[in-house]
Design a protein around this motif. Structure first.
Motif, PDB file in Angstrom:
ATOM      1  N   ARG A  13       0.772  -1.215  -0.113  1.00  0.00           N
ATOM      2  CA  ARG A  13       0.036  -0.071   0.069  1.00  0.00           C
ATOM      3  C   ARG A  13       0.865   1.324  -0.017  1.00  0.00           C
ATOM      4  N   SER A  14       0.566   2.074  -0.916  1.00  0.00           N
ATOM      5  CA  SER A  14       1.333   3.442  -1.060  1.00  0.00           C
ATOM      6  C   SER A  14       2.731   3.173  -0.731  1.00  0.00           C
ATOM      7  N   GLY A  15       3.229   2.200  -1.775  1.00  0.00           N
ATOM      8  CA  GLY A  15       4.510   2.350  -1.776  1.00  0.00           C
ATOM      9  C   GLY A  15       5.685   1.336  -0.761  1.00  0.00           C
ATOM     10  N   TYR A  16       4.717   1.135   0.220  1.00  0.00           N
ATOM     11  CA  TYR A  16       5.085   0.061   1.549  1.00  0.00           C
ATOM     12  C   TYR A  16       4.672  -1.113   1.674  1.00  0.00           C
ATOM     13  N   PHE A  17       5.586  -1.998   2.224  1.00  0.00           N
ATOM     14  CA  PHE A  17       5.221  -3.558   2.263  1.00  0.00           C
ATOM     15  C   PHE A  17       4.852  -3.804   3.716  1.00  0.00           C
ATOM     16  N   TYR A  18       3.670  -4.362   3.869  1.00  0.00           N
ATOM     17  CA  TYR A  18       3.059  -4.751   5.263  1.00  0.00           C
ATOM     18  C   TYR A  18       3.132  -6.156   5.451  1.00  0.00           C
ATOM     19  N   ALA A  19       4.013  -6.735   6.585  1.00  0.00           N
ATOM     20  CA  ALA A  19       3.848  -8.074   6.958  1.00  0.00           C
ATOM     21  C   ALA A  19       2.662  -8.198   7.854  1.00  0.00           C
ATOM     22  N   THR A  20       1.694  -8.915   7.440  1.00  0.00           N
ATOM     23  CA  THR A  20       0.094  -8.714   7.867  1.00  0.00           C
ATOM     24  C   THR A  20      -0.083 -10.212   8.429  1.00  0.00           C
ATOM     25  N   ASN A  21      -0.742 -10.319   9.442  1.00  0.00           N
ATOM     26  CA  ASN A  21      -1.511 -11.590   9.924  1.00  0.00           C
ATOM     27  C   ASN A  21      -2.863 -11.487  10.247  1.00  0.00           C
ATOM     28  N   GLN A  22      -3.669 -12.801  10.343  1.00  0.00           N
ATOM     29  CA  GLN A  22      -5.038 -13.087  10.310  1.00  0.00           C
ATOM     30  C   GLN A  22      -5.702 -12.123  11.436  1.00  0.00           C
ATOM     31  N   PHE A  23      -4.932 -11.773  12.607  1.00  0.00           N
ATOM     32  CA  PHE A  23      -5.456 -11.029  13.777  1.00  0.00           C
ATOM     33  C   PHE A  23      -5.605  -9.423  13.473  1.00  0.00           C
ATOM     34  N   GLY A  24      -5.029  -8.979  12.454  1.00  0.00           N
ATOM     35  CA  GLY A  24      -4.774  -7.715  12.037  1.00  0.00           C
ATOM     36  C   GLY A  24      -3.577  -7.056  12.483  1.00  0.00           C
ATOM     37  N   GLY A  25      -2.595  -7.941  12.913  1.00  0.00           N
ATOM     38  CA  GLY A  25      -1.192  -7.373  13.337  1.00  0.00           C
ATOM     39  C   GLY A  25      -0.498  -7.143  12.168  1.00  0.00           C
ATOM     40  N   PHE A  26       0.023  -6.061  11.967  1.00  0.00           N
ATOM     41  CA  PHE A  26       1.190  -5.749  10.930  1.00  0.00           C
ATOM     42  C   PHE A  26       2.096  -4.979  11.354  1.00  0.00           C
ATOM     43  N   THR A  27       3.254  -4.864  10.416  1.00  0.00           N
ATOM     44  CA  THR A  27       4.348  -3.982  10.545  1.00  0.00           C
ATOM     45  C   THR A  27       4.598  -3.323   9.083  1.00  0.00           C
ATOM     46  N   ARG A  28       5.009  -2.068   9.129  1.00  0.00           N
ATOM     47  CA  ARG A  28       5.395  -1.641   7.674  1.00  0.00           C
ATOM     48  C   ARG A  28       6.831  -1.651   7.562  1.00  0.00           C
ATOM     49  N   HIS A  29       7.167  -2.012   6.050  1.00  0.00           N
ATOM     50  CA  HIS A  29       8.652  -2.178   5.659  1.00  0.00           C
ATOM     51  C   HIS A  29       8.900  -1.230   4.660  1.00  0.00           C
ATOM     52  N   GLY A  30       9.989  -0.673   4.202  1.00  0.00           N
ATOM     53  CA  GLY A  30      10.322  -0.053   3.189  1.00  0.00           C
ATOM     54  C   GLY A  30      10.539  -1.115   1.698  1.00  0.00           C
ATOM     55  N   THR A  31      10.892  -2.325   1.960  1.00  0.00           N
ATOM     56  CA  THR A  31      11.223  -3.171   0.938  1.00  0.00           C
ATOM     57  C   THR A  31      10.402  -4.643   1.073  1.00  0.00           C
ATOM     58  N   LYS A  32      10.137  -5.373   0.177  1.00  0.00           N
ATOM     59  CA  LYS A  32       9.498  -6.545   0.218  1.00  0.00           C
ATOM     60  C   LYS A  32      10.423  -7.508   1.225  1.00  0.00           C
ATOM     61  N   GLU A  33      11.645  -7.257   0.896  1.00  0.00           N
ATOM     62  CA  GLU A  33      12.758  -8.211   1.531  1.00  0.00           C
ATOM     63  C   GLU A  33      12.675  -8.256   2.889  1.00  0.00           C
TER      64      GLU A  33
END
Length: 54
Positions: A13-33
């Motif tokens: 989303r919006s140029g960022y990559f989010y590691a997301t889980n089924q409970f709605g938890g997420f963290t934002r990252h600058g790269t997919k790696e």
């Protein structure tokens, strides 16, 4: 630490990559790696898994 197993996927989303889980938890990252690296750490530490829609 004991917790429920999380199933992870990556959203973009919006140029960022989010590691997301089924409970709605997420963290934002600058790269997919970076997002993949964090998910792999959670898999190793907590026994989580990649979601099927990875």
């Amino acid at each position: 630490m004991k917790r429920a197993k999380r199933f992870w996927h990556i959203e973009t989303r919006s140029g960022y990559f989010y590691a997301t889980n089924q409970f709605g938890g997420f963290t934002r990252h600058g790269t997919k790696e970076e997002a993949e690296r964090e998910i792999e750490q959670n898999i190793a530490e907590f026994g989580d898994a990649w979601s099927r829609d990875r």
